[in-house]
Scaffold this motif. Sequence first.
Motif, short mmCIF file in Angstrom:
data_model
loop_
_atom_site.label_atom_id
_atom_site.label_comp_id
_atom_site.label_asym_id
_atom_site.label_seq_id
_atom_site.Cartn_x
_atom_site.Cartn_y
_atom_site.Cartn_z
N ALA A 27 2.43 -32.20 13.33
CA ALA A 27 1.33 -31.27 13.57
C ALA A 27 0.47 -31.05 12.34
CB ALA A 27 1.88 -29.94 14.07
N ILE A 28 1.10 -31.08 11.17
CA ILE A 28 0.35 -30.76 9.95
C ILE A 28 -0.06 -31.98 9.13
CG2 ILE A 28 1.36 -28.47 9.72
CD1 ILE A 28 3.19 -29.55 7.55
N ARG A 53 -3.15 -31.08 6.93
CA ARG A 53 -4.41 -30.62 7.51
C ARG A 53 -4.68 -29.19 7.08
NH1 ARG A 53 -5.36 -33.50 12.63
NH2 ARG A 53 -3.48 -34.69 13.12
N GLU A 91 -4.45 -26.77 18.88
CA GLU A 91 -4.64 -27.90 17.96
C GLU A 91 -3.32 -28.32 17.32
OE1 GLU A 91 -7.64 -26.56 15.30
OE2 GLU A 91 -9.26 -26.80 16.78
N PHE A 92 -2.54 -27.33 16.95
CA PHE A 92 -1.24 -27.60 16.33
C PHE A 92 -0.36 -28.45 17.25
CE2 PHE A 92 3.14 -26.52 15.15
CZ PHE A 92 3.09 -26.58 13.77
N ILE A 93 -0.31 -28.04 18.49
CA ILE A 93 0.55 -28.74 19.46
C ILE A 93 0.00 -30.13 19.78
CG2 ILE A 93 1.38 -28.70 21.85
CD1 ILE A 93 1.51 -25.55 21.43
N ILE A 94 -1.29 -30.19 19.98
CA ILE A 94 -1.90 -31.50 20.29
C ILE A 94 -1.67 -32.48 19.13
CG2 ILE A 94 -4.08 -32.72 20.68
CD1 ILE A 94 -3.04 -31.19 23.11
N ASN A 95 -1.88 -32.02 17.92
CA ASN A 95 -1.61 -32.87 16.76
C ASN A 95 -0.16 -33.33 16.74
OD1 ASN A 95 -4.20 -32.78 15.77
ND2 ASN A 95 -3.81 -31.02 14.45
N ALA A 96 0.72 -32.40 17.10
CA ALA A 96 2.14 -32.73 17.04
C ALA A 96 2.53 -33.82 18.03
CB ALA A 96 2.97 -31.47 17.30
N ILE A 97 1.88 -33.85 19.17
CA ILE A 97 2.30 -34.81 20.20
C ILE A 97 1.41 -36.05 20.31
CG2 ILE A 97 3.43 -33.05 21.61
CD1 ILE A 97 1.04 -33.07 23.48
N GLU A 115 -5.90 -22.35 17.47
CA GLU A 115 -5.04 -22.94 16.43
C GLU A 115 -3.74 -23.48 17.00
OE1 GLU A 115 -5.04 -22.22 12.62
OE2 GLU A 115 -6.48 -20.56 12.47
N ASP A 160 -4.38 -22.16 8.67
CA ASP A 160 -4.12 -20.79 8.22
C ASP A 160 -2.63 -20.64 7.97
OD1 ASP A 160 -3.53 -18.08 8.07
OD2 ASP A 160 -5.12 -17.51 9.46
#
Lengths: 206, 206
Positions: B203-204, B149, A198-204, A195, B152
């Motif tokens: 990220a979200i 997205r 994915e959070f970090i990858i989405n952020a950047i 998680e 959790d």
Amino acid sequence: MPKAESKPSEELILNAAVKVFTRKGYAGARMEEIAKEAGINRALLHYYFRDKETMFNIIFETKFKEFFTGLFGVFQSNASFTEKIRSIIDHEITVLSKHPDLARFVIMEIAQQPDRLVQFGQKLGLNPRLMLENFQKEILQNVEEGKIRPIDGRQLLMNIISICIYPFVAKPIIKTMMQMDENTFMDLMEKRKKEAYEFIINAITP
Amino acid sequence: MPKAESKPSEELILNAAVKVFTRKGYAGARMEEIAKEAGINRALLHYYFRDKETMFNIIFETKFKEFFTGLFGVFQSNASFTEKIRSIIDHEITVLSKHPDLARFVIMEIAQQPDRLVQFGQKLGLNPRLMLENFQKEILQNVEEGKIRPIDGRQLLMNIISICIYPFVAKPIIKTMMQMDENTFMDLMEKRKKEAYEFIINAITP
DNA sequence: GTCTATAGGCGGATAGAC
DNA sequence: GTCTATCCGCCTATAGAC
């Protein structure tokens, strides 16, 4: 509580000392408690290790290494940028899951006496400056190639590290507030590897 | 080092005690040091506050409140989801910038004695369960509406909090490793309000 | 209220028997 | 090596003068 071990060797004492020091910190630790934890007498501690401070330094060095070296190793590898991020997250969460009080202990004792960071860092041959510069360069390069959004490397590094380490530092608070038992917390941390990545990858990702 | 103040009132002593306790923790704090910091005699500490523990509890309650209440306030407001996130970040970084040792102190003392969280939480009427449930509901709702997205809620909450708080907890390490002086660090934290917000929103956002 | 003096106990460290 | 006994200093807390 082992009562009469056959050979209360250095090893046995050190393990006991690790428990007490990492839980209570230097100031809060008691030689009596370490002896009790090891199932031996106070005097024996002084036989194996001269005094409290000597004992502490041995343990702190071990813990310091545990806390920092893996991180430096990842940065020095030649994996791709995203793979490095994944490795850092995996490594940090794995290590801290195994050593519950590690992060809190190291951070606290450095806060108490910041020069320990310099002292033990040099002793172990760590070079934060170089590590950081490389990471910054890599970010810049990825930004220019349009692979990631523009971002201050220091902020990104802090974000990654924070996301991995903070939950363990604040574990007693988080467990209580979220009403989790030990197993639930550990489960959550295991899932967190994926998680957080994915959070970090989405952020950047642009 | 004030030598002969006209009225070394409770206030003066408390300020000194805050400094010493938050820097050294309960176990590491010395009544002598507090007295010296306040420019008065040790005996006077006992005149105003019965003993070390009483003193500590008063200070801990204040710091506990400083650390937690703002956070709860934000969650209970009826701002939009993203506005709540912005408020949390702003609030946390603002508060911790003003009180350098606040987070480390509160976290450490709760780690030493986890029931303090329950004890002082009740005393101040905080309800983490309710807060958390509301936040989870809000996330779920936003997910269903396709605004963010799927994630959790516990992980997201941990991410936000980690990103805000960890840099202050690990400040001595970060400053040294990144070779920053106090001003540079504070600058970085000020910029972080915006950067952290964007990082999390990116990220979200689907 | 603020001080000095001191009690009292805890905790780190050592001596010395076994 | 491991123990018991003990020293000694530090730190909290109190008594009592001013």
